[in-house]
Design a protein around this motif. Structure first.
Motif, PDB file in Angstrom:
ATOM      1  N   HIS A   1      46.805  51.363  47.756  1.00  0.00           N
ATOM      2  CA  HIS A   1      48.273  51.403  47.735  1.00  0.00           C
ATOM      3  C   HIS A   1      48.842  51.624  49.137  1.00  0.00           C
ATOM      4  CE1 HIS A   1      52.283  52.023  46.174  1.00  0.00           C
ATOM      5  NE2 HIS A   1      52.357  53.153  46.834  1.00  0.00           N
ATOM      6  N   LYS A   2      48.145  52.433  49.943  1.00  0.00           N
ATOM      7  CA  LYS A   2      48.594  52.700  51.315  1.00  0.00           C
ATOM      8  C   LYS A   2      48.210  51.585  52.276  1.00  0.00           C
ATOM      9  CE  LYS A   2      50.287  56.892  50.864  1.00  0.00           C
ATOM     10  NZ  LYS A   2      51.631  57.256  51.195  1.00  0.00           N
ATOM     11  N   GLY A   3      47.467  50.560  51.791  1.00  0.00           N
ATOM     12  CA  GLY A   3      47.075  49.439  52.643  1.00  0.00           C
ATOM     13  C   GLY A   3      45.823  49.715  53.461  1.00  0.00           C
ATOM     14  N   ARG A   4      45.047  50.726  53.061  1.00  0.00           N
ATOM     15  CA  ARG A   4      43.816  51.082  53.775  1.00  0.00           C
ATOM     16  C   ARG A   4      42.611  50.792  52.899  1.00  0.00           C
ATOM     17  NH1 ARG A   4      46.487  56.632  55.042  1.00  0.00           N
ATOM     18  NH2 ARG A   4      45.476  57.096  53.082  1.00  0.00           N
ATOM     19  N   THR A   5      41.443  50.693  53.549  1.00  0.00           N
ATOM     20  CA  THR A   5      40.212  50.567  52.792  1.00  0.00           C
ATOM     21  C   THR A   5      39.656  51.958  52.516  1.00  0.00           C
ATOM     22  OG1 THR A   5      38.941  50.348  54.831  1.00  0.00           O
ATOM     23  CG2 THR A   5      39.611  48.308  53.733  1.00  0.00           C
TER      24      THR A   5
ATOM     25  N   LEU B   1      35.892  48.574  45.016  1.00  0.00           N
ATOM     26  CA  LEU B   1      35.839  47.290  45.718  1.00  0.00           C
ATOM     27  C   LEU B   1      36.847  47.237  46.853  1.00  0.00           C
ATOM     28  CD1 LEU B   1      35.452  44.923  42.643  1.00  0.00           C
ATOM     29  CD2 LEU B   1      33.677  45.671  44.230  1.00  0.00           C
ATOM     30  N   ASN B   2      37.460  48.347  47.158  1.00  0.00           N
ATOM     31  CA  ASN B   2      38.435  48.434  48.242  1.00  0.00           C
ATOM     32  C   ASN B   2      37.688  48.801  49.534  1.00  0.00           C
ATOM     33  OD1 ASN B   2      40.973  48.514  49.487  1.00  0.00           O
ATOM     34  ND2 ASN B   2      41.158  50.699  49.127  1.00  0.00           N
ATOM     35  N   THR B   3      36.788  47.937  49.952  1.00  0.00           N
ATOM     36  CA  THR B   3      35.918  48.194  51.094  1.00  0.00           C
ATOM     37  C   THR B   3      36.093  47.141  52.176  1.00  0.00           C
ATOM     38  OG1 THR B   3      34.137  46.888  50.143  1.00  0.00           O
ATOM     39  CG2 THR B   3      34.172  49.243  49.597  1.00  0.00           C
ATOM     40  N   ASN B   4      35.557  47.418  53.347  1.00  0.00           N
ATOM     41  CA  ASN B   4      35.602  46.439  54.439  1.00  0.00           C
ATOM     42  C   ASN B   4      34.855  45.167  54.067  1.00  0.00           C
ATOM     43  OD1 ASN B   4      37.151  47.976  56.224  1.00  0.00           O
ATOM     44  ND2 ASN B   4      35.355  49.052  57.007  1.00  0.00           N
TER      45      ASN B   4
ATOM     46  N   ARG C   1      38.886  42.477  47.447  1.00  0.00           N
ATOM     47  CA  ARG C   1      40.023  43.262  47.928  1.00  0.00           C
ATOM     48  C   ARG C   1      41.125  42.335  48.429  1.00  0.00           C
ATOM     49  NH1 ARG C   1      42.215  45.374  52.703  1.00  0.00           N
ATOM     50  NH2 ARG C   1      43.239  47.372  52.369  1.00  0.00           N
ATOM     51  N   ASN C   2      40.724  41.337  49.200  1.00  0.00           N
ATOM     52  CA  ASN C   2      41.675  40.380  49.753  1.00  0.00           C
ATOM     53  C   ASN C   2      42.387  39.614  48.633  1.00  0.00           C
ATOM     54  OD1 ASN C   2      42.984  39.201  51.896  1.00  0.00           O
ATOM     55  ND2 ASN C   2      41.483  37.587  52.141  1.00  0.00           N
ATOM     56  N   LEU C   3      41.643  39.213  47.605  1.00  0.00           N
ATOM     57  CA  LEU C   3      42.246  38.507  46.465  1.00  0.00           C
ATOM     58  C   LEU C   3      43.211  39.418  45.699  1.00  0.00           C
ATOM     59  CD1 LEU C   3      39.125  36.568  45.160  1.00  0.00           C
ATOM     60  CD2 LEU C   3      41.083  35.637  46.410  1.00  0.00           C
ATOM     61  N   ALA C   4      42.841  40.702  45.560  1.00  0.00           N
ATOM     62  CA  ALA C   4      43.725  41.652  44.869  1.00  0.00           C
ATOM     63  C   ALA C   4      45.028  41.845  45.641  1.00  0.00           C
ATOM     64  CB  ALA C   4      43.013  42.982  44.680  1.00  0.00           C
TER      65      ALA C   4
END
Length: 96
Positions: free
Chosen positions: A5-9, A20-23, A32-35
């Motif tokens: 939500h904050k735009g960070r991984t 899946l919110n990883t580099n 992550r990019n698709l989400a």
């Protein structure tokens, strides 16, 4: 996920499980990019912080508008009819 939500991984300090919110997932075609793309298609302002307008009122319940949690108190304003606070101690006149 708070980080998403904050735009960070996420990193090892996060409490996520199976995240899946990883580099690794941030690359082109990554989940992550698709989400992110999916969220932005639905709401273009999904990751932008929305500033609160000064003087738009507060909604305090427990602090009697006498602590910096209260937007009015923090900006040195008296509570007004725009506020929906309970047990106000910051100058709101009830029933006028």
């Amino acid at each position: 996920c708070h980080c998403f939500h904050k735009g960070r991984t996420c990193n090892e300090a996060c409490l996520c499980v199976g995240c899946l919110n990883t580099n690794e997932e941030s690359s082109v075609g990554g989940k992550r990019n698709l989400a992110i793309q999916n969220c932005l298609e639905k709401r273009p302002d999904a990751f932008t912080k929305k500033p609160k307008e000064v003087g738009s009122g507060c909604a305090c319940k427990n602090n009697k508008c006498l602590k910096k949690y209260c937007d009015c108190f923090r900006f040195e304003l008296k509570c007004s009819e725009k506020c929906s606070c309970k047990n106000c101690g910051n100058g709101k006149v009830v029933g006028v």
